[in-house]
Design a protein around this motif. Structure first.
Motif, PDB file in Angstrom:
ATOM      1  N   GLN A  98     -47.529 -10.566  -7.148  1.00  0.00           N
ATOM      2  CA  GLN A  98     -47.708 -10.629  -5.697  1.00  0.00           C
ATOM      3  C   GLN A  98     -48.446  -9.358  -5.265  1.00  0.00           C
ATOM      4  O   GLN A  98     -47.853  -8.437  -4.740  1.00  0.00           O
ATOM      5  N   GLN A 118     -50.338  -6.541  -3.334  1.00  0.00           N
ATOM      6  CA  GLN A 118     -50.369  -6.196  -1.915  1.00  0.00           C
ATOM      7  C   GLN A 118     -51.822  -6.152  -1.433  1.00  0.00           C
ATOM      8  O   GLN A 118     -52.100  -6.223  -0.244  1.00  0.00           O
ATOM      9  N   GLU A 178     -48.228 -21.066  -3.917  1.00  0.00           N
ATOM     10  CA  GLU A 178     -47.986 -21.044  -2.479  1.00  0.00           C
ATOM     11  C   GLU A 178     -48.914 -22.052  -1.815  1.00  0.00           C
ATOM     12  O   GLU A 178     -49.981 -22.382  -2.337  1.00  0.00           O
ATOM     13  N   ASN A 228     -30.429 -19.093  -0.501  1.00  0.00           N
ATOM     14  CA  ASN A 228     -31.491 -18.113  -0.338  1.00  0.00           C
ATOM     15  C   ASN A 228     -32.649 -18.397  -1.308  1.00  0.00           C
ATOM     16  O   ASN A 228     -32.849 -17.698  -2.302  1.00  0.00           O
ATOM     17  N   ASP A 259     -34.349 -20.695  -5.965  1.00  0.00           N
ATOM     18  CA  ASP A 259     -33.919 -19.922  -7.132  1.00  0.00           C
ATOM     19  C   ASP A 259     -32.423 -19.607  -7.067  1.00  0.00           C
ATOM     20  O   ASP A 259     -31.708 -19.747  -8.064  1.00  0.00           O
ATOM     21  N   SER A 268     -44.772 -24.403   3.266  1.00  0.00           N
ATOM     22  CA  SER A 268     -45.509 -23.142   3.539  1.00  0.00           C
ATOM     23  C   SER A 268     -44.598 -22.017   4.002  1.00  0.00           C
ATOM     24  O   SER A 268     -44.992 -21.192   4.828  1.00  0.00           O
ATOM     25  N   LEU A 269     -43.368 -21.960   3.492  1.00  0.00           N
ATOM     26  CA  LEU A 269     -42.445 -20.935   3.977  1.00  0.00           C
ATOM     27  C   LEU A 269     -41.808 -20.123   2.848  1.00  0.00           C
ATOM     28  O   LEU A 269     -40.615 -19.780   2.898  1.00  0.00           O
ATOM     29  N   ALA A 270     -42.608 -19.774   1.840  1.00  0.00           N
ATOM     30  CA  ALA A 270     -42.088 -18.960   0.740  1.00  0.00           C
ATOM     31  C   ALA A 270     -41.539 -17.624   1.252  1.00  0.00           C
ATOM     32  O   ALA A 270     -40.629 -17.044   0.660  1.00  0.00           O
ATOM     33  N   GLY A 271     -42.083 -17.140   2.367  1.00  0.00           N
ATOM     34  CA  GLY A 271     -41.693 -15.835   2.886  1.00  0.00           C
ATOM     35  C   GLY A 271     -40.300 -15.753   3.474  1.00  0.00           C
ATOM     36  O   GLY A 271     -39.762 -14.665   3.649  1.00  0.00           O
ATOM     37  N   ARG A 295     -37.449 -17.580   2.273  1.00  0.00           N
ATOM     38  CA  ARG A 295     -36.424 -17.778   1.254  1.00  0.00           C
ATOM     39  C   ARG A 295     -35.354 -18.791   1.660  1.00  0.00           C
ATOM     40  O   ARG A 295     -34.210 -18.414   1.942  1.00  0.00           O
ATOM     41  N   LYS A 307     -48.674 -15.935   7.707  1.00  0.00           N
ATOM     42  CA  LYS A 307     -48.535 -15.346   6.364  1.00  0.00           C
ATOM     43  C   LYS A 307     -47.194 -15.695   5.707  1.00  0.00           C
ATOM     44  O   LYS A 307     -46.903 -15.242   4.596  1.00  0.00           O
ATOM     45  N   LEU A 308     -46.362 -16.459   6.402  1.00  0.00           N
ATOM     46  CA  LEU A 308     -45.058 -16.808   5.820  1.00  0.00           C
ATOM     47  C   LEU A 308     -45.195 -17.800   4.665  1.00  0.00           C
ATOM     48  O   LEU A 308     -44.235 -18.075   3.958  1.00  0.00           O
ATOM     49  N   ASN A 309     -46.418 -18.330   4.463  1.00  0.00           N
ATOM     50  CA  ASN A 309     -46.657 -19.190   3.299  1.00  0.00           C
ATOM     51  C   ASN A 309     -46.574 -18.410   1.985  1.00  0.00           C
ATOM     52  O   ASN A 309     -46.360 -18.988   0.927  1.00  0.00           O
ATOM     53  N   LEU A 310     -46.714 -17.083   2.053  1.00  0.00           N
ATOM     54  CA  LEU A 310     -46.718 -16.265   0.833  1.00  0.00           C
ATOM     55  C   LEU A 310     -45.316 -15.791   0.459  1.00  0.00           C
ATOM     56  O   LEU A 310     -44.501 -15.460   1.333  1.00  0.00           O
ATOM     57  N   TYR A 311     -45.040 -15.711  -0.827  1.00  0.00           N
ATOM     58  CA  TYR A 311     -43.783 -15.104  -1.285  1.00  0.00           C
ATOM     59  C   TYR A 311     -43.749 -13.645  -0.855  1.00  0.00           C
ATOM     60  O   TYR A 311     -44.786 -12.980  -0.791  1.00  0.00           O
ATOM     61  N   PRO A 312     -42.548 -13.131  -0.582  1.00  0.00           N
ATOM     62  CA  PRO A 312     -42.452 -11.692  -0.315  1.00  0.00           C
ATOM     63  C   PRO A 312     -42.695 -10.912  -1.607  1.00  0.00           C
ATOM     64  O   PRO A 312     -42.669 -11.488  -2.696  1.00  0.00           O
ATOM     65  N   ASP A 313     -42.946  -9.630  -1.460  1.00  0.00           N
ATOM     66  CA  ASP A 313     -43.014  -8.759  -2.633  1.00  0.00           C
ATOM     67  C   ASP A 313     -41.669  -8.848  -3.372  1.00  0.00           C
ATOM     68  O   ASP A 313     -40.629  -8.529  -2.796  1.00  0.00           O
ATOM     69  N   PRO A 314     -41.667  -9.279  -4.652  1.00  0.00           N
ATOM     70  CA  PRO A 314     -40.376  -9.461  -5.345  1.00  0.00           C
ATOM     71  C   PRO A 314     -39.569  -8.166  -5.436  1.00  0.00           C
ATOM     72  O   PRO A 314     -38.346  -8.212  -5.487  1.00  0.00           O
ATOM     73  N   ASN A 342     -32.683 -14.235  -9.008  1.00  0.00           N
ATOM     74  CA  ASN A 342     -33.520 -14.616  -7.866  1.00  0.00           C
ATOM     75  C   ASN A 342     -34.584 -13.528  -7.718  1.00  0.00           C
ATOM     76  O   ASN A 342     -34.262 -12.407  -7.326  1.00  0.00           O
ATOM     77  N   SER A 343     -35.820 -13.862  -8.053  1.00  0.00           N
ATOM     78  CA  SER A 343     -36.861 -12.827  -8.067  1.00  0.00           C
ATOM     79  C   SER A 343     -37.165 -12.268  -6.681  1.00  0.00           C
ATOM     80  O   SER A 343     -37.655 -11.161  -6.554  1.00  0.00           O
ATOM     81  N   TYR A 344     -36.924 -13.079  -5.644  1.00  0.00           N
ATOM     82  CA  TYR A 344     -37.344 -12.683  -4.289  1.00  0.00           C
ATOM     83  C   TYR A 344     -36.156 -12.701  -3.337  1.00  0.00           C
ATOM     84  O   TYR A 344     -36.075 -13.563  -2.455  1.00  0.00           O
ATOM     85  N   PRO A 345     -35.214 -11.766  -3.489  1.00  0.00           N
ATOM     86  CA  PRO A 345     -33.991 -11.895  -2.668  1.00  0.00           C
ATOM     87  C   PRO A 345     -34.206 -11.644  -1.179  1.00  0.00           C
ATOM     88  O   PRO A 345     -33.469 -12.165  -0.364  1.00  0.00           O
ATOM     89  N   GLY A 385     -36.508 -11.775   2.273  1.00  0.00           N
ATOM     90  CA  GLY A 385     -37.665 -12.378   2.927  1.00  0.00           C
ATOM     91  C   GLY A 385     -38.537 -11.337   3.616  1.00  0.00           C
ATOM     92  O   GLY A 385     -38.122 -10.201   3.866  1.00  0.00           O
ATOM     93  N   THR A 386     -39.767 -11.759   3.909  1.00  0.00           N
ATOM     94  CA  THR A 386     -40.763 -10.891   4.527  1.00  0.00           C
ATOM     95  C   THR A 386     -40.283 -10.317   5.857  1.00  0.00           C
ATOM     96  O   THR A 386     -40.451  -9.123   6.138  1.00  0.00           O
ATOM     97  N   ILE A 387     -39.695 -11.151   6.692  1.00  0.00           N
ATOM     98  CA  ILE A 387     -39.304 -10.706   8.038  1.00  0.00           C
ATOM     99  C   ILE A 387     -38.133  -9.731   7.945  1.00  0.00           C
ATOM    100  O   ILE A 387     -38.124  -8.678   8.597  1.00  0.00           O
TER     101      ILE A 387
END
Lengths: 352, 352
Positions: free
Chosen positions: A17, A19, A30, A81, A84, A211-214, A216, B50-57, B238-241, B243-245
């Motif tokens: 991922q 930056q 995604e 969450n 995963d 489209s909501l990977a962000g 969780r 941008k919520l379509n993207l995974y957060p930084d793991p 869980n790689s991405y515990p 979320g972005t927000i």
């Protein structure tokens, strides 16, 4: 100082991922399109002053909305969450059995990690020559449960519901988990089988088609007996897995089916376009029912292609595992992303 | 169909989260004040597209901000989905040992649940008569690790850093986890001991002093060796515990220390006021360094008081456990909430 289990832990490696926003990200499946505009409206309405309160531990509103959406009872839904976390709880709740868990030898590589994490014995069952799951082989073994992804990852191949029904008909003692992370991109869900098979568990995510990977959020649909077990497990681990904002966003995404369907149609169209272009470049492409394609190029090492694309700021996914180490998994992006990918591939292949 | 472990699972019971907003909630130690106004500004700026993207793991930005805030290295920080998840990972990473884990017999009741969840043997060590932790007793046992909360919950009692240092001096083979969920309400953190004791683990949360229970963020500070183990465990679950927000909100909360300190001062002032009023009603109150008080009333059953308060739409926390089943845990609310609590208590006590 560390627990002995840590020595043998096989860690899952998530896709990069970066930056650096210059990259074209076609490596973690995604959705290239944003979520529903309604998400924005919900975000604007969030009262930050209420964030001092814990969320509802049972995420009742989200659970109810999902039940309504899928036309099942609230008691058939469990949220967590991200899928995963939900998968981790499934492994703990259903698969710590005397007999080994079974899954295909090519599938979501996190399954091996969960098994190692919870010290669950497992056996993998080879795919057939066409990369389909060979369910008859699963029935030839004594087992403590079965898990597979449908469509499968990273192959993208979809197993039709009639074949799955045949498996369930002969396998009713232990749990069957079907990971439907990619089902919305063209496959038919096994939801219709839930009433008939109390051992069937379906796992879903908001990270791909929605489209909501962000944010969780993932969930399970199953008989109330199995959902109840998952709730007990959740309450032994983290009472409040989903934050207030994530819940609200997930709910409003479910309320915009028109946008959801439009996005999916676009991705399916882009997938066709991507396959066409890749064929022109002599790639072999497995038939995909997902938002990615799994491809191999006779004349070129997949690993080298991956590296050269990365130099050009195009990220795709390469797995160093046996059987698939000459494949690339490429997410279906927007048309302009696909064009940039193809352009770069053409250059690399013509100047090796 | 279920894993055998589920039979013996001792589920944690979280405090009630009624959706009915009429309640005065003094039962889950939420901060009665909202988070920093900067949280609102950050929320307004979030790009939903941008919520379509995974957060930084690895939640690098949040980790860096926490490192800066606490003046430790980034390698000494691990973040997770609430301190409950972070604690679960600590149990798995450090406490699956041949010798039993030790913790006080009165402490955060989730510790027992984690131990049962991960099949970890444990022994509880009695508090002394004044409800203090008796560290010398911990050293008399063979053990695979130690965990306690400081200030302790639900007692509210704080152990000073000199006593903890003495424990650490004699206990360096296995991990000591100190759960500092309530440290900001008057105690001194053990952060200063981290450099000296590579077996020391400090757990923190955004849910109490930072008024952000709704976003689910907790973290660990420890030696890089232990943090590395936690990261491996996270990446097996869980790689991405986060979320972005949630990450963005947590970061901006750390950047408003002025507001944070002001809020804490208000709560400490309210705590004094609450104690005064409870004393007038003949309650015995344990000395509190937290945002709650643990109290008992000679003349009245705690359970009955809890029920009668609930009828009056005031929620406090009652634990049916041995040793503390005649106590109530009451969160320090706003002054007007305290007034309504005291008024109701006065009525109940005078018309039994």
């Amino acid at each position: 100082m560390l627990s002995a289990v840590l020595k043998s832990l096989s860690v899952y490696e998530a896709g990069e991922q970066p930056q650096d926003r210059d990259f074209i990200k076609l490596n973690t499946n995604e959705n290239p399109y944003p979520p529903s505009k309604k998400v924005d409206r919900v975000l604007r309405k969030i009262n930050y002053q209420k964030l001092n309160l814990y969320p509802d531990p049972d995420s009742n509103r989200l659970t109810e909305e999902l039940a309504r959406y899928h036309k099942v009872a609230k008691e058939n839904i469990f949220v967590g969450n991200g899928s995963d976390e939900v998968l981790a709880f499934c492994f703990y709740s259903f698969f710590k059995q005397d007999e080994p868990l079974l899954f295909p030898n090519i599938t979501y590589s996190f399954y091996k990690t969960y098994a190692s994490f919870f010290d669950i014995d497992y056996k993998t069952i080879s795919l057939d020559k066409k990369f389909n799951i060979d369910f008859s082989k699963f029935l030839q073994q004594k087992s403590g449960g079965i898990i597979f992804a449908n469509p499968n990852a990273p192959t993208g191949i979809y197993e039709n519901i009639a074949r799955i029904k045949k498996l369930l008909q002969s396998y009713q003692e232990k749990v069957v988990v079907i990971d439907e992370a990619y089902i919305d991109f063209g496959g038919e869900s096994c939801i219709s089988l839930l009433g008939q098979y109390p051992n069937l568990v379906i796992v879903r995510t908001f990270s791909k088609a929605r489209s909501l990977a962000g944010i969780r959020v993932g969930y399970v649909m199953a008989s109330s007996f199995l959902i109840n077990a998952l709730n007990r497990v959740k309450n032994s681990f983290n009472s409040y897995p989903i934050g207030t904002i994530a819940s609200k966003i997930a709910i409003c995404s479910l309320r915009d089916d028109e946008y959801f369907n439009k996005t999916i149609k676009k991705i399916i169209k882009n997938r066709l376009y991507l396959c066409e272009k890749l064929k022109e470049l002599n790639f072999k492409i497995l038939p995909s029912f997902t938002n990615f394609v799994f491809v191999t190029c006779k004349d070129f090492s997949a690993q080298v292609l991956y590296k050269k694309l990365k130099e050009k700021k195009v990220l795709v996914r390469y797995f160093a595992d046996d059987n698939i180490d000459n494949f690339l998994r490429i997410t279906v992006g927007t048309k302009s992303q696909i064009k940039r990918l193809i352009e770069n591939l053409r250059n690399i292949l013509s100047n090796p």
